[in-house]
Scaffold this motif. Structure first.
Motif, PDB file in Angstrom:
ATOM      1  N   ALA A  97      10.483  -3.106  54.397  1.00 37.97           N
ATOM      2  CA  ALA A  97       9.941  -4.347  53.844  1.00 37.97           C
ATOM      3  C   ALA A  97       8.755  -4.823  54.678  1.00 37.97           C
ATOM      4  O   ALA A  97       7.735  -5.273  54.140  1.00 37.97           O
ATOM      5  N   LEU A  98       8.890  -4.706  55.994  1.00 41.34           N
ATOM      6  CA  LEU A  98       7.797  -5.091  56.889  1.00 41.34           C
ATOM      7  C   LEU A  98       6.584  -4.190  56.671  1.00 41.34           C
ATOM      8  O   LEU A  98       5.443  -4.673  56.598  1.00 41.34           O
ATOM      9  N   ALA A  99       6.825  -2.888  56.563  1.00 44.06           N
ATOM     10  CA  ALA A  99       5.728  -1.939  56.345  1.00 44.06           C
ATOM     11  C   ALA A  99       5.008  -2.244  55.032  1.00 44.06           C
ATOM     12  O   ALA A  99       3.773  -2.186  54.960  1.00 44.06           O
ATOM     13  N   CYS A 122       0.244  -4.380  52.197  1.00 43.87           N
ATOM     14  CA  CYS A 122      -0.427  -5.286  51.250  1.00 43.87           C
ATOM     15  C   CYS A 122      -1.717  -5.847  51.837  1.00 43.87           C
ATOM     16  O   CYS A 122      -2.714  -6.033  51.136  1.00 43.87           O
ATOM     17  N   GLU A 123      -1.695  -6.116  53.115  1.00 50.83           N
ATOM     18  CA  GLU A 123      -2.829  -6.741  53.786  1.00 50.83           C
ATOM     19  C   GLU A 123      -3.851  -5.718  54.293  1.00 50.83           C
ATOM     20  O   GLU A 123      -5.033  -6.039  54.437  1.00 50.83           O
ATOM     21  N   ILE A 156       1.740  -3.818  45.760  1.00 50.36           N
ATOM     22  CA  ILE A 156       0.827  -3.667  46.897  1.00 50.36           C
ATOM     23  C   ILE A 156      -0.622  -3.763  46.425  1.00 50.36           C
ATOM     24  O   ILE A 156      -1.458  -4.401  47.072  1.00 50.36           O
ATOM     25  N   ALA A 157      -0.928  -3.138  45.298  1.00 53.02           N
ATOM     26  CA  ALA A 157      -2.291  -3.195  44.755  1.00 53.02           C
ATOM     27  C   ALA A 157      -2.685  -4.635  44.425  1.00 53.02           C
ATOM     28  O   ALA A 157      -3.852  -5.025  44.564  1.00 53.02           O
ATOM     29  N   GLU A 171       5.226 -10.930  49.043  1.00 50.24           N
ATOM     30  CA  GLU A 171       6.646 -11.259  48.835  1.00 50.24           C
ATOM     31  C   GLU A 171       7.323 -10.264  47.892  1.00 50.24           C
ATOM     32  O   GLU A 171       8.431  -9.780  48.162  1.00 50.24           O
ATOM     33  N   LEU A 172       6.655  -9.910  46.794  1.00 45.53           N
ATOM     34  CA  LEU A 172       7.221  -8.962  45.843  1.00 45.53           C
ATOM     35  C   LEU A 172       7.321  -7.564  46.455  1.00 45.53           C
ATOM     36  O   LEU A 172       8.336  -6.880  46.276  1.00 45.53           O
TER      37      LEU A 172
END
Length: 232
Positions: free
Chosen positions: A97-99, A104-105, A193-194, A199-200
């Motif tokens: 989840a962290l990865a 995302c960023e 991610i795109a 959060e999702l």
């Protein structure tokens, strides 16, 4: 064992590292099975090396949970329990989840395109029911996500956890419907991610690992029940 080592001696890694990676690969792939004793002399002879790098490799494998040392008996390939598997997955779900959040960023457009190409390959594997290739492509998919996190230490920790349960991966993906579920979960994660939806993406990454855990534990318990039935 010698066949695995052949070809690796030509690279520039220290011999002890090559021996360690070879033994770890043999355990992950099941060539060295749970409960099997690791004899230093025998392994050294099979690999064509001295006992010293074998001894060092066994110690390192013990630290990573692949080997257990039994007093006055020696080193044995660790037999991972369902509790061990659950513990590993619990940690891995949080780290995945962290990865995903970091990806995302930090992910690049090139990496997003690479994930899209891998999704196409996953779909092909599902249609062909090609489990062996799917495992390879799935590994590549997750490797791209980890790389996109731009956190080398996180990648190292996740890979270590993943390797500890790698031998059970086939068990999970081989359960009915899991290959197609994996494809759909991957698609949803890439879309999140795109869209840079942190959060999702976190939730989907965690759910993906939890689903894999549930399928794996379900298959292992079923196998244990079958064995008990055969022995009764």
């Amino acid at each position: 064992m010698k066949n695995i080592l052949a070809g690796k001696l030509e690279n520039y890694k220290p011999l002890r590292e090559i021996v360690f990676e070879t033994l770890r690969e043999a355990i992950i792939t099941g060539q060295l099975k749970a409960g099997e004793r690791l004899m230093e002399v025998q392994l050294a002879e099979e690999m064509g090396v001295s006992r010293t790098p074998v001894r060092e490799a066994i110690r390192k494998l013990e630290l990573e949970g692949f080997v257990v040392m039994i007093p006055r008996k020696g080193a044995y390939v660790a037999d991972i329990s369902t509790k061990d598997i659950a513990d590993v997955f619990e940690i891995r779900a949080a780290l995945e989840a962290l990865a995903a959040a970091l990806a995302c960023e930090r992910i690049t457009e090139e990496e997003l395109e690479e994930l899209e190409r891998l999704l196409v390959r996953v779909a092909e594997c599902v249609e062909k029911n090609d489990l062996e290739t799917l495992i390879q492509v799935d590994t590549q998919f997750h490797d791209v996500l980890y790389r996109a996190s731009r956190n080398d230490r996180l990648v190292q920790i996740i890979n270590n956890l993943r390797e500890q349960i790698q031998r059970f991966r086939t068990t999970s993906l081989a359960t009915p419907g899991r290959m197609r579920e994996t494809l759909e979960e991957h698609k949803a994660l890439v879309e999140a991610i795109a869209a840079r939806n942190v959060e999702l993406a976190q939730r989907l990454a965690q759910e993906h690992i939890e689903n894999a855990e549930n399928r794996m534990l379900e298959a292992i318990r079923e196998e244990m029940r079958a064995r008990q039935g055969e022995s009764s």
